[in-house]
Scaffold this motif. Structure first.
Motif, PDB file in Angstrom:
ATOM      1  N   THR A 156       0.831  -1.208   0.000  1.00  0.00           N
ATOM      2  CA  THR A 156       0.000   0.000   0.000  1.00  0.00           C
ATOM      3  C   THR A 156       0.858   1.247   0.000  1.00  0.00           C
ATOM      4  N   LYS A 157       1.857   1.222   0.866  1.00  0.00           N
ATOM      5  CA  LYS A 157       2.708   2.398   0.994  1.00  0.00           C
ATOM      6  C   LYS A 157       3.467   2.667  -0.296  1.00  0.00           C
ATOM      7  N   VAL A 158       3.928   1.596  -0.919  1.00  0.00           N
ATOM      8  CA  VAL A 158       4.658   1.767  -2.169  1.00  0.00           C
ATOM      9  C   VAL A 158       3.718   2.285  -3.258  1.00  0.00           C
ATOM     10  N   VAL A 159       2.498   1.739  -3.298  1.00  0.00           N
ATOM     11  CA  VAL A 159       1.531   2.207  -4.291  1.00  0.00           C
ATOM     12  C   VAL A 159       1.295   3.707  -4.111  1.00  0.00           C
ATOM     13  N   MET A 160       1.116   4.116  -2.866  1.00  0.00           N
ATOM     14  CA  MET A 160       0.853   5.538  -2.612  1.00  0.00           C
ATOM     15  C   MET A 160       2.030   6.422  -3.031  1.00  0.00           C
ATOM     16  N   THR A 161       3.242   6.047  -2.632  1.00  0.00           N
ATOM     17  CA  THR A 161       4.395   6.880  -3.000  1.00  0.00           C
ATOM     18  C   THR A 161       4.633   6.837  -4.503  1.00  0.00           C
ATOM     19  N   ALA A 162       4.299   5.691  -5.138  1.00  0.00           N
ATOM     20  CA  ALA A 162       4.452   5.605  -6.595  1.00  0.00           C
ATOM     21  C   ALA A 162       3.500   6.573  -7.285  1.00  0.00           C
ATOM     22  N   ILE A 163       2.257   6.636  -6.768  1.00  0.00           N
ATOM     23  CA  ILE A 163       1.275   7.551  -7.359  1.00  0.00           C
ATOM     24  C   ILE A 163       1.755   9.000  -7.230  1.00  0.00           C
ATOM     25  N   ILE A 164       2.294   9.322  -6.063  1.00  0.00           N
ATOM     26  CA  ILE A 164       2.801  10.688  -5.861  1.00  0.00           C
ATOM     27  C   ILE A 164       3.945  11.001  -6.820  1.00  0.00           C
ATOM     28  N   SER A 165       4.817  10.001  -7.034  1.00  0.00           N
ATOM     29  CA  SER A 165       5.989  10.220  -7.880  1.00  0.00           C
ATOM     30  C   SER A 165       5.622  10.268  -9.359  1.00  0.00           C
ATOM     31  N   PHE A 166       4.471   9.712  -9.691  1.00  0.00           N
ATOM     32  CA  PHE A 166       4.108   9.512 -11.084  1.00  0.00           C
ATOM     33  C   PHE A 166       3.785  10.810 -11.821  1.00  0.00           C
TER      34      PHE A 166
END
Lengths: 291, 271
Positions: A156-166
């Protein structure tokens, strides 16, 4: 700033050419003096301002006798930080890990997608507006949804930070890949160059300064995102420390973990800036941040 | 308005077969952009450029001279008429790497050194690294930039950048050099110097040149033929032969013949 310094270089090289001097990169001493002075001001003035803010903060807390659970003095925060260095580091590691993983995944996806969008107009027309709409959803609203559907684990945490970075990288890369000099596109066309060659030798290098502008934003955003996700649902990490010390009324520790998060953001930003400086040497004059 | 008919003999470098005499052949070329109302950019343009000759296209802004250059290069399509480059289509000429293009802004790649910029087209058309290096070092000395191979474009003056752009265009040994106002961004003194240099380079390479400019003196000094275009629907209004002796020293600029041609051109353009 960029155009100005470029103009200065052009002028001075023209002078050398006319004088047929051996060094082609001659810069007049007055110009270099001015540059040195402006570099001093560039670093010195903010440093003085920061020192003043911290100094007056310390003075206010001491003079008014404010309680440390209300607002701790900078000295106490520093002391708490050093005292709890081990705990802070142990909690910083998971934050760093998830921020970096999300940063890598989000940026990689953004770069690949931007290349696809630039080459397929229909894909761009179909998906780019959707990407912009998704970007408008605030992270604090998205995080609980992700926790409900995926759980509170690392994913979940990785998905969230990935979305922010995207998104910032996607937007910047689109602009960068489109920013090529039209004359150069014609030059490539005039020898019937392949699209892959145009991408490799023209669009990609042209986009690199834009990519790094995106990376600078997402490097700090991914750390902030990781902290927020831990804050909403986590059992470790700097975000968890923030919320936990708040519950325990341990205000100095709350501030210390805040300082740690801030240092992490600065480190991430600094690393990307160094990489930018090393990998995009032709764009060194423009160190401005695009947000 | 055919120019091959009365072309002086000295220009005909290869007067053999019909295919090789006209490098570029434009027949009744027109370009019209759809819209309300439709925009006629070019209309009824006839021009044939003999191999090895230097032809200037001159006219006020918006007369379609740069557009014509792009049509020859196969970058823009035509809506009427036909374009032949070395007897084939512009696209075939692109594939055979017959074009060298020089733009108003040097349009160098800022991440590449001078030498790497000159070698760019060689990479695109598949020359070997050795061929590229030989060619680039020969051309850089030809344009007077020997010893500056490893500088970046940002370290060069405007005039030097334009020399790199010329070397880059010549690096694949094109038969047609297309130049789109290449010296309009440099100052008057640089321009005269670069004009002289260009003639020297051209004398060495002997490509055919199509040169777009809005500078009358430059057009007369450089060309075998000056092709005057009108902004009214983009037509060629006059084709003027320049029969000044070659090689031309810059003193020719003050000769009576030169001045007569210059004032004639001015009259045509102002009319």
């Amino acid at each position: 700033m960029k155009s100005l310094s470029a103009k200065v270089t052009t002028l001075s090289t023209e002078v050398t050419e006319a004088a047929a001097a051996p060094s082609p990169t001659f810069v007049s001493p007055r110009a270099s003096d001015r540059r040195r002075a402006s570099t001093m001001a560039h670093w010195l003035i903010p440093a003085v301002v920061i020192a003043c803010v911290i100094g007056s903060w310390q003075a206010v807390v001491v003079l008014l006798g404010l309680k440390s659970y209300f607002i701790p003095s900078p000295a106490l925060i520093a002391e708490t930080f050093v005292h709890n260095a081990r705990t802070i580091w142990d909690n910083a590691v998971p934050t760093i890990e998830q921020a970096m993983t999300g940063f890598a995944i989000g940026n990689l996806l953004a770069v690949l997608l931007s290349i696809w969008f630039v080459h397929a107009r229909s894909a761009r027309r179909a998906f780019y507006p959707l990407a912009i709409i998704l970007q408008s959803i605030p992270l604090v609203a998205l995080a609980p949804i992700a926790i409900v559907t995926i759980g509170t684990g690392f994913a979940t945490k990785v998905v969230m930070t990935a979305i922010i970075s995207f998104f910032p990288t996607l937007v910047n890369m689109m602009r960068g890949l489109d920013s090529v000099d039209p004359s150069l596109v014609e030059l490539f066309k005039s020898v019937d160059a392949k699209r892959s060659a145009v991408l490799r030798k023209l669009r990609w290098p042209s986009a690199l300064p834009y990519l790094f502008a995106g990376l600078r934003i997402t490097a700090s955003a991914s750390v902030i995102g990781a902290v927020i996700v831990e804050w909403i649902g986590g059992t470790q990490g700097l975000g968890y420390m923030v919320i936990n010390s708040t519950y325990q009324f341990n205000t100095p520790l709350l501030w210390a973990s805040l300082v740690a998060s801030s240092l992490l953001v600065l480190a991430a930003f600094g690393l990307v800036s160094v990489a930018d400086w090393l990998l995009v040497p032709w764009n060194r004059t423009s160190s401005t941040v695009e947000v | 308005m055919q120019l091959t008919s009365s072309l002086p003999e000295r220009i005909a470098v290869e007067p053999t077969s019909e295919k090789t005499t006209a490098v570029v052949e434009l027949r009744d070329v027109g370009l019209c952009y759809a819209g309300r109302p439709p925009v006629q950019v070019l209309e009824g343009v006839n021009l044939s450029v003999r191999r090895g000759s230097f032809v200037s296209l001159i006219g006020p802004s918006g007369c379609g001279k740069s557009t014509l250059l792009r049509i020859v290069a196969g970058i823009l399509p035509v809506t009427s008429g036909s374009v032949l480059v070395e007897g084939g289509s512009p696209l075939q000429a692109q594939r055979a790497h017959r074009f060298g293009f020089v733009f108003q802004d040097a349009a160098l790649l800022p991440w590449r050194s001078v030498q790497e910029n000159v070698e760019l087209l060689g990479e695109l058309v598949g020359l070997t690294p050795d061929e590229r290096r030989d060619r680039s070092s020969a051309l850089l000395s030809l344009v007077g930039l020997a010893g500056r191979e490893h500088l970046r474009p940002s370290q060069l003056s405007g005039g030097m950048r334009q020399r790199v752009a010329i070397a880059r265009a010549l690096a694949i040994n094109p038969s047609i050099l297309l130049m789109d106002e290449p010296f309009s961004a440099v100052d008057e003194f640089q321009r005269e110097l670069l004009n002289t240099e260009l003639l020297r380079i051209w004398n060495d390479q002997r490509n055919s040149v199509l040169f777009v400019t809005h500078n009358i003196e430059e057009a007369v000094y450089l060309s075998d033929w000056v092709c005057v275009m009108s902004p009214n629907r983009g037509r060629i209004v006059e084709l003027i032969p320049v029969e000044l002796e070659r090689p031309r020293a810059s003193e020719v600029r003050v000769s009576p013949e030169f001045l007569a041609l210059r004032s004639h051109l001015r009259e045509v353009l102002v009319r």
